[in-house]
Design a protein around this motif. Structure first.
Motif, PDB file in Angstrom:
ATOM      1  N   VAL A 195       0.840  -1.208   0.000  1.00  0.00           N
ATOM      2  CA  VAL A 195       0.000   0.000   0.000  1.00  0.00           C
ATOM      3  C   VAL A 195       0.872   1.253   0.000  1.00  0.00           C
ATOM      4  CG1 VAL A 195      -1.766  -1.254   1.279  1.00  0.00           C
ATOM      5  CG2 VAL A 195      -0.197   0.222   2.519  1.00  0.00           C
ATOM      6  N   GLU A 196       0.381   2.280  -0.693  1.00  0.00           N
ATOM      7  CA  GLU A 196       1.061   3.581  -0.645  1.00  0.00           C
ATOM      8  C   GLU A 196       0.952   4.079   0.789  1.00  0.00           C
ATOM      9  OE1 GLU A 196      -0.469   4.759  -5.122  1.00  0.00           O
ATOM     10  OE2 GLU A 196      -0.396   6.302  -3.569  1.00  0.00           O
ATOM     11  N   ALA A 197       2.080   4.571   1.299  1.00  0.00           N
ATOM     12  CA  ALA A 197       2.092   4.914   2.720  1.00  0.00           C
ATOM     13  C   ALA A 197       2.772   6.257   2.916  1.00  0.00           C
ATOM     14  CB  ALA A 197       2.836   3.832   3.496  1.00  0.00           C
ATOM     15  N   ASP A 198       2.746   6.693   4.172  1.00  0.00           N
ATOM     16  CA  ASP A 198       3.399   7.943   4.534  1.00  0.00           C
ATOM     17  C   ASP A 198       4.757   7.616   5.134  1.00  0.00           C
ATOM     18  OD1 ASP A 198       3.791  10.141   6.952  1.00  0.00           O
ATOM     19  OD2 ASP A 198       2.998  10.954   5.067  1.00  0.00           O
ATOM     20  N   THR A 208       6.903   5.777  -0.627  1.00  0.00           N
ATOM     21  CA  THR A 208       7.129   4.739   0.358  1.00  0.00           C
ATOM     22  C   THR A 208       5.927   3.802   0.315  1.00  0.00           C
ATOM     23  OG1 THR A 208       7.153   4.241   2.731  1.00  0.00           O
ATOM     24  CG2 THR A 208       6.392   6.426   2.116  1.00  0.00           C
ATOM     25  N   HIS A 209       6.198   2.510   0.491  1.00  0.00           N
ATOM     26  CA  HIS A 209       5.103   1.525   0.497  1.00  0.00           C
ATOM     27  C   HIS A 209       5.199   0.708   1.766  1.00  0.00           C
ATOM     28  CE1 HIS A 209       5.062   2.400  -3.829  1.00  0.00           C
ATOM     29  NE2 HIS A 209       3.827   1.949  -3.819  1.00  0.00           N
ATOM     30  N   GLU A 210       4.038   0.365   2.322  1.00  0.00           N
ATOM     31  CA  GLU A 210       3.995  -0.574   3.433  1.00  0.00           C
ATOM     32  C   GLU A 210       3.419  -1.876   2.898  1.00  0.00           C
ATOM     33  OE1 GLU A 210       1.455   1.758   5.892  1.00  0.00           O
ATOM     34  OE2 GLU A 210       3.060   2.402   7.232  1.00  0.00           O
ATOM     35  N   ASP A 229      -5.355  -2.495  -8.628  1.00  0.00           N
ATOM     36  CA  ASP A 229      -4.506  -2.831  -7.471  1.00  0.00           C
ATOM     37  C   ASP A 229      -4.141  -1.598  -6.652  1.00  0.00           C
ATOM     38  OD1 ASP A 229      -1.438  -3.253  -9.450  1.00  0.00           O
ATOM     39  OD2 ASP A 229      -2.771  -1.548  -9.062  1.00  0.00           O
ATOM     40  N   TYR A 230      -4.936  -0.512  -6.814  1.00  0.00           N
ATOM     41  CA  TYR A 230      -4.673   0.654  -5.950  1.00  0.00           C
ATOM     42  C   TYR A 230      -4.951   0.280  -4.511  1.00  0.00           C
ATOM     43  CZ  TYR A 230      -5.022   5.094  -3.544  1.00  0.00           C
ATOM     44  OH  TYR A 230      -4.852   6.134  -2.646  1.00  0.00           O
ATOM     45  N   ALA A 231      -3.999   0.586  -3.617  1.00  0.00           N
ATOM     46  CA  ALA A 231      -4.226   0.381  -2.187  1.00  0.00           C
ATOM     47  C   ALA A 231      -3.339   1.374  -1.451  1.00  0.00           C
ATOM     48  CB  ALA A 231      -3.864  -1.045  -1.780  1.00  0.00           C
ATOM     49  N   ALA A 232      -3.853   1.957  -0.383  1.00  0.00           N
ATOM     50  CA  ALA A 232      -3.065   2.939   0.366  1.00  0.00           C
ATOM     51  C   ALA A 232      -3.436   2.872   1.837  1.00  0.00           C
ATOM     52  CB  ALA A 232      -3.322   4.350  -0.165  1.00  0.00           C
ATOM     53  N   ASN A 233      -2.455   3.207   2.676  1.00  0.00           N
ATOM     54  CA  ASN A 233      -2.746   3.361   4.097  1.00  0.00           C
ATOM     55  C   ASN A 233      -3.801   4.474   4.193  1.00  0.00           C
ATOM     56  OD1 ASN A 233      -2.566   4.260   6.883  1.00  0.00           O
ATOM     57  ND2 ASN A 233      -0.790   2.894   6.980  1.00  0.00           N
ATOM     58  N   LEU A 234      -4.768   4.301   5.072  1.00  0.00           N
ATOM     59  CA  LEU A 234      -5.861   5.283   5.165  1.00  0.00           C
ATOM     60  C   LEU A 234      -5.314   6.678   5.431  1.00  0.00           C
ATOM     61  CD1 LEU A 234      -8.906   5.293   4.893  1.00  0.00           C
ATOM     62  CD2 LEU A 234      -9.096   5.032   7.369  1.00  0.00           C
ATOM     63  N   GLU A 235      -4.119   6.742   6.058  1.00  0.00           N
ATOM     64  CA  GLU A 235      -3.508   8.049   6.337  1.00  0.00           C
ATOM     65  C   GLU A 235      -3.303   8.827   5.040  1.00  0.00           C
ATOM     66  OE1 GLU A 235      -0.469   6.667   9.941  1.00  0.00           O
ATOM     67  OE2 GLU A 235       0.197   6.742   7.842  1.00  0.00           O
ATOM     68  N   ARG A 398      -7.545   5.713  -9.134  1.00  0.00           N
ATOM     69  CA  ARG A 398      -6.763   5.252 -10.281  1.00  0.00           C
ATOM     70  C   ARG A 398      -7.683   4.815 -11.416  1.00  0.00           C
ATOM     71  NH1 ARG A 398      -3.808   7.305  -7.630  1.00  0.00           N
ATOM     72  NH2 ARG A 398      -1.806   6.746  -6.686  1.00  0.00           N
ATOM     73  N   CYS A 399      -8.539   3.835 -11.191  1.00  0.00           N
ATOM     74  CA  CYS A 399      -9.296   3.257 -12.319  1.00  0.00           C
ATOM     75  C   CYS A 399     -10.653   3.906 -12.499  1.00  0.00           C
ATOM     76  CB  CYS A 399      -9.462   1.747 -12.121  1.00  0.00           C
ATOM     77  SG  CYS A 399     -10.562   1.332 -10.759  1.00  0.00           S
ATOM     78  N   GLU A 400     -11.107   4.663 -11.528  1.00  0.00           N
ATOM     79  CA  GLU A 400     -12.406   5.356 -11.632  1.00  0.00           C
ATOM     80  C   GLU A 400     -13.590   4.408 -11.805  1.00  0.00           C
ATOM     81  OE1 GLU A 400     -11.140   9.437 -11.058  1.00  0.00           O
ATOM     82  OE2 GLU A 400     -13.129   8.533 -11.139  1.00  0.00           O
ATOM     83  N   GLU A 401     -13.364   3.111 -12.023  1.00  0.00           N
ATOM     84  CA  GLU A 401     -14.518   2.180 -12.071  1.00  0.00           C
ATOM     85  C   GLU A 401     -14.766   1.615 -10.676  1.00  0.00           C
ATOM     86  OE1 GLU A 401     -12.979   2.304 -15.988  1.00  0.00           O
ATOM     87  OE2 GLU A 401     -12.288   0.509 -14.925  1.00  0.00           O
ATOM     88  N   GLY A 402     -13.682   1.143 -10.043  1.00  0.00           N
ATOM     89  CA  GLY A 402     -13.812   0.469  -8.752  1.00  0.00           C
ATOM     90  C   GLY A 402     -14.108   1.455  -7.636  1.00  0.00           C
ATOM     91  N   THR A 403     -14.452   0.879  -6.484  1.00  0.00           N
ATOM     92  CA  THR A 403     -14.657   1.735  -5.307  1.00  0.00           C
ATOM     93  C   THR A 403     -13.719   1.256  -4.204  1.00  0.00           C
ATOM     94  OG1 THR A 403     -16.379   0.245  -4.540  1.00  0.00           O
ATOM     95  CG2 THR A 403     -17.100   2.165  -5.810  1.00  0.00           C
ATOM     96  N   LEU A 404     -13.541   2.108  -3.192  1.00  0.00           N
ATOM     97  CA  LEU A 404     -12.581   1.803  -2.127  1.00  0.00           C
ATOM     98  C   LEU A 404     -13.257   1.005  -1.028  1.00  0.00           C
ATOM     99  CD1 LEU A 404     -10.707   5.225  -1.925  1.00  0.00           C
ATOM    100  CD2 LEU A 404     -10.028   3.139  -3.125  1.00  0.00           C
ATOM    101  N   LYS A 405     -12.523   0.038  -0.507  1.00  0.00           N
ATOM    102  CA  LYS A 405     -12.988  -0.767   0.626  1.00  0.00           C
ATOM    103  C   LYS A 405     -11.941  -0.692   1.727  1.00  0.00           C
ATOM    104  CE  LYS A 405     -14.654  -5.230   0.946  1.00  0.00           C
ATOM    105  NZ  LYS A 405     -15.425  -4.971   2.149  1.00  0.00           N
ATOM    106  N   TYR A 406     -12.362  -0.701   2.977  1.00  0.00           N
ATOM    107  CA  TYR A 406     -11.424  -0.676   4.107  1.00  0.00           C
ATOM    108  C   TYR A 406     -11.004  -2.106   4.453  1.00  0.00           C
ATOM    109  CZ  TYR A 406     -12.568   4.186   5.581  1.00  0.00           C
ATOM    110  OH  TYR A 406     -12.736   5.548   5.665  1.00  0.00           O
ATOM    111  N   TYR A 407      -9.728  -2.267   4.832  1.00  0.00           N
ATOM    112  CA  TYR A 407      -9.257  -3.540   5.390  1.00  0.00           C
ATOM    113  C   TYR A 407      -8.362  -3.200   6.574  1.00  0.00           C
ATOM    114  CZ  TYR A 407     -10.605  -5.399   0.814  1.00  0.00           C
ATOM    115  OH  TYR A 407     -11.306  -5.751  -0.325  1.00  0.00           O
ATOM    116  N   ARG A 408      -8.335  -4.079   7.574  1.00  0.00           N
ATOM    117  CA  ARG A 408      -7.375  -3.921   8.672  1.00  0.00           C
ATOM    118  C   ARG A 408      -6.112  -4.673   8.278  1.00  0.00           C
ATOM    119  NH1 ARG A 408      -8.680  -0.234  12.250  1.00  0.00           N
ATOM    120  NH2 ARG A 408      -7.566  -1.366  13.861  1.00  0.00           N
ATOM    121  N   GLY A 409      -4.945  -4.086   8.633  1.00  0.00           N
ATOM    122  CA  GLY A 409      -3.696  -4.748   8.242  1.00  0.00           C
ATOM    123  C   GLY A 409      -2.635  -4.686   9.315  1.00  0.00           C
TER     124      GLY A 409
END
Ligand SMILES: O=C(C[C@@H]1CCCCN1)Cn1cnc2cc(Cl)c(F)cc2c1=O
Ligand SMILES: [Mg+2]
Length: 573
Positions: A195-198, A208-210, A229-235, A398-409
């Motif tokens: 995930v893209e991270a801070d 930086t990626h986590e 495959d877009y994914a990012a830390n919620l931060e 990124r893709c404008e088709e999909g929507t974002l979902k939360y996951y705990r990691g």
């Protein structure tokens, strides 16, 4: 290995302070024992798993061309003073003095040590790039160690550091490590997302990626796209073009801002309840203190402000929500009535607020609010940006088709582009082709090796115990003769034990003089991938085969087929 010879004590009950499944199972299956809070001994079974995790990391680091070294844990305080971090880190940095009174730190990470080393060892661009790594114990005096190996005070980390002559080189080193991390966590059988991270405190030049192991007890929340495959830390996560949030053009309403009496109405909920307005019609104003100065952030009432986005936008070192009493002291505005119109503070305006036709906000006066505020008209001096925390269902950026979902990691890896942050401070330069001294361009890359055990158990267990993926299992096959004093069973078990070992299969033979029920409970707890039970059919040369992952499926097979069945089902060579 004969289980009667193995120092292995399983526990029927979970120790009281173990809250998560992985912490409970690490203790109950006899893999670790606590010496002190956040400090553990790896028992023989746990050590075998840790060694396998280390070995996977080592093989992939070597394959990526990184060179293994081993640095001291004892670091002279001077190094941390030179990098300016001695003061930055507080009680979390474990410090001690030697017999001469010289100060040391127990290494929580090794940027200072490695940069000083490379400064001494490399001087020419011809010797770059180089990536060095170690697998070594780290010390961080966590205020609240918890969840077993997930947040310890002494833990095993693989930390790697790359040195390049330019940023193109750093990019290559970074992605080389990134792909090596993918291979590592795939081989560990882990369900993870990069995930893209801070960059957080370590700073550095962007990127930086986590690597997050998905698990409900994970401390981090990530937002991932349902399609790409877009994914990012919620931060840090962004959502689709924020224009999607702009309701109208922000100029339709021409009414001037109108102050109206709102006695004792201080919160959004009270506004909604008393005025019957929607949260999407309210301009929420939160005042922050960033590096000691107040700044007001305005967002639509149904949205949440993302503190880290505000911090990064301002380039601030420290940020926190201002104490309302302080705000009142500094601005004279009573708590609960702060609003953007007529407030003598710099204003950051989130896109969701910027495009509002009109909104209601505090009037910066006790018991009064404004209505008909038009951000586009009444907040021209505000700086507009993305200051919101994305929500589930938001469009993917990124893709404008999909929507974002939360996951705990659970963060099991983190890769950073450092740039010259440490090389400049510590004078790690090289002579370029024209003989000019240049600061080396660095990256740093961490994996929580001991944390992998917890993450994998969180993802691979059932009510009866651990279900080890083959690559990390302490042994591959559990051989269980049902009754210890049945000669036939024990003979067949011994023959099979010898045969499998000869074929290079890692076998744990439960040769203890214990009741069958105890043996099966322990086998479930320890969680080896395959189990062979030698029971009443031993006389006919038949045994029962089962895989830990599918405990309900037991097949009785002739002993001659065991080797083939193990190889096939476990995917062994
Ligand atoms: O460690 C990193 C960045 C990377 C992670 C990958 C491997 C190389 N380092 C960030 N960080 C985290 N906690 C710390 C705790 C203490 Cl007490 C400290 F003094 C320093 C640090 C610190 O710098
Ligand atoms: Mg991290």
């Amino acid at each position: 290995m004969r289980q009667s010879k193995l120092l292995l004590n399983t526990l029927r009950e979970s120790p009281g302070d173990a809250e998560t499944a992985s912490h409970q199972l690490l203790l109950r299956a006899g893999l670790i024992r606590q010496l002190a809070a956040g400090i553990y001994t790896y028992m023989p079974l746990g050590r075998r798993v840790l060694r396998k995790a280390e070995q996977i990391v080592r093989e992939e680091m070597d394959r990526a061309g990184a060179l293994e070294l081993l640095m001291p844990a004892l670091q002279p305080a001077e190094l941390w003073q030179e990098s300016g971090r001695y003061e930055v880190y507080g009680p979390e940095l474990m410090r001690l003095s030697d017999r001469h009174g010289r100060e040391f730190a127990l290494g929580p990470t090794h940027e200072e040590v490695i940069t000083t080393l490379v400064k001494q060892e490399i001087n020419s661009y011809r010797k770059l790039p180089v990536t060095l790594y170690q697998i070594q114990t780290k010390y961080r005096d966590e205020r609240r160690p918890r969840f077993g190996l997930l947040r310890g005070r002494e833990f095993l980390m693989k930390d790697a550091y790359s040195f390049d002559k330019d940023f193109e080189g750093l990019d290559r080193s970074y992605w080389e490590m990134y792909h090596a991390y993918h291979r590592i966590f795939e081989r560990c059988g882990m369900n993870f997302r990069a995930v893209e991270a801070d960059a957080g405190a370590i700073g550095g030049e962007g990127g930086t990626h986590e690597f997050m192991a998905l698990a409900e007890i994970g401390e981090d929340t990530i937002a991932a796209c349902t399609c790409c495959d877009y994914a990012a830390n919620l931060e840090k996560a962004e959502s689709g073009s924020s224009s999607k949030f702009i309701i109208g053009t922000g100029t339709g309403n021409l009414e001037k801002p109108e102050k109206f009496h709102t006695p004792n109405i201080k919160t959004i909920d009270q506004l909604v309840a008393s005025l019957g307005v929607k949260t999407t019609e309210i301009l929420k104003t939160i005042v922050f203190v960033a590096d000691g100065t107040l700044v007001a952030v305005v967002i639509r009432g149904d949205q949440e402000i993302n503190e880290l986005k505000v911090k990064n936008f301002l380039g601030a070192e420290m940020i926190e929500i201002a104490d309302p009493a302080d705000v009142q002291a500094w601005t004279g505005v009573p708590v609960g009535f702060v609003g953007p119109h007529g407030l003598n503070l710099p204003i950051l305006l989130d896109h969701t607020a910027a495009g509002m036709e009109q909104g209601i906000a505090g009037a910066n006066e006790l018991d009064y609010h404004y209505r008909h505020l038009v951000p586009a008209r009444d907040m021209k001096q505000a700086k507009i940006g993305d200051f919101r925390t994305v929500k589930e269902g938001d469009p993917c950026p990124r893709c404008e088709e999909g929507t974002l979902k939360y996951y705990r990691g659970i963060e099991v890896g983190h890769v950073f582009k450092l740039g010259t942050k440490y090389s400049a401070k510590l004078g790690a330069t090289y002579l370029d082709a024209s003989g000019q001294a240049q600061s080396m361009i660095m990256g740093c890359y961490g994996i929580g090796v001991s944390r992998i055990l917890s993450a994998v158990i969180e993802q691979n267990h059932d009510d009866n115990g651990i279900i080890w993926p083959l690559a990390l299992a302490p042994y591959q096959v559990h051989l269980i003769p049902v009754s210890h004093n049945d000669e036939t069973q024990m003979q067949l078990a011994m023959n099979l034990y010898r045969l499998l070992q000869e074929k290079g299969i890692e076998v744990l033979l439960d040769d203890r003089d214990e009741r069958a029920g105890v043996k099966f409970k322990d086998a479930d707890l320890i969680g080896l991938p395959a189990r062979i039970v030698i029971g009443k059919d031993a006389g006919q040369g038949w045994v029962e085969f089962a895989e830990r992952r599918t405990p309900g499926i037991k097949t009785t097979i002739p002993v001659e087929e065991v080797l083939e069945r193990i190889r096939m089902n476990l995917g062994l060579a």
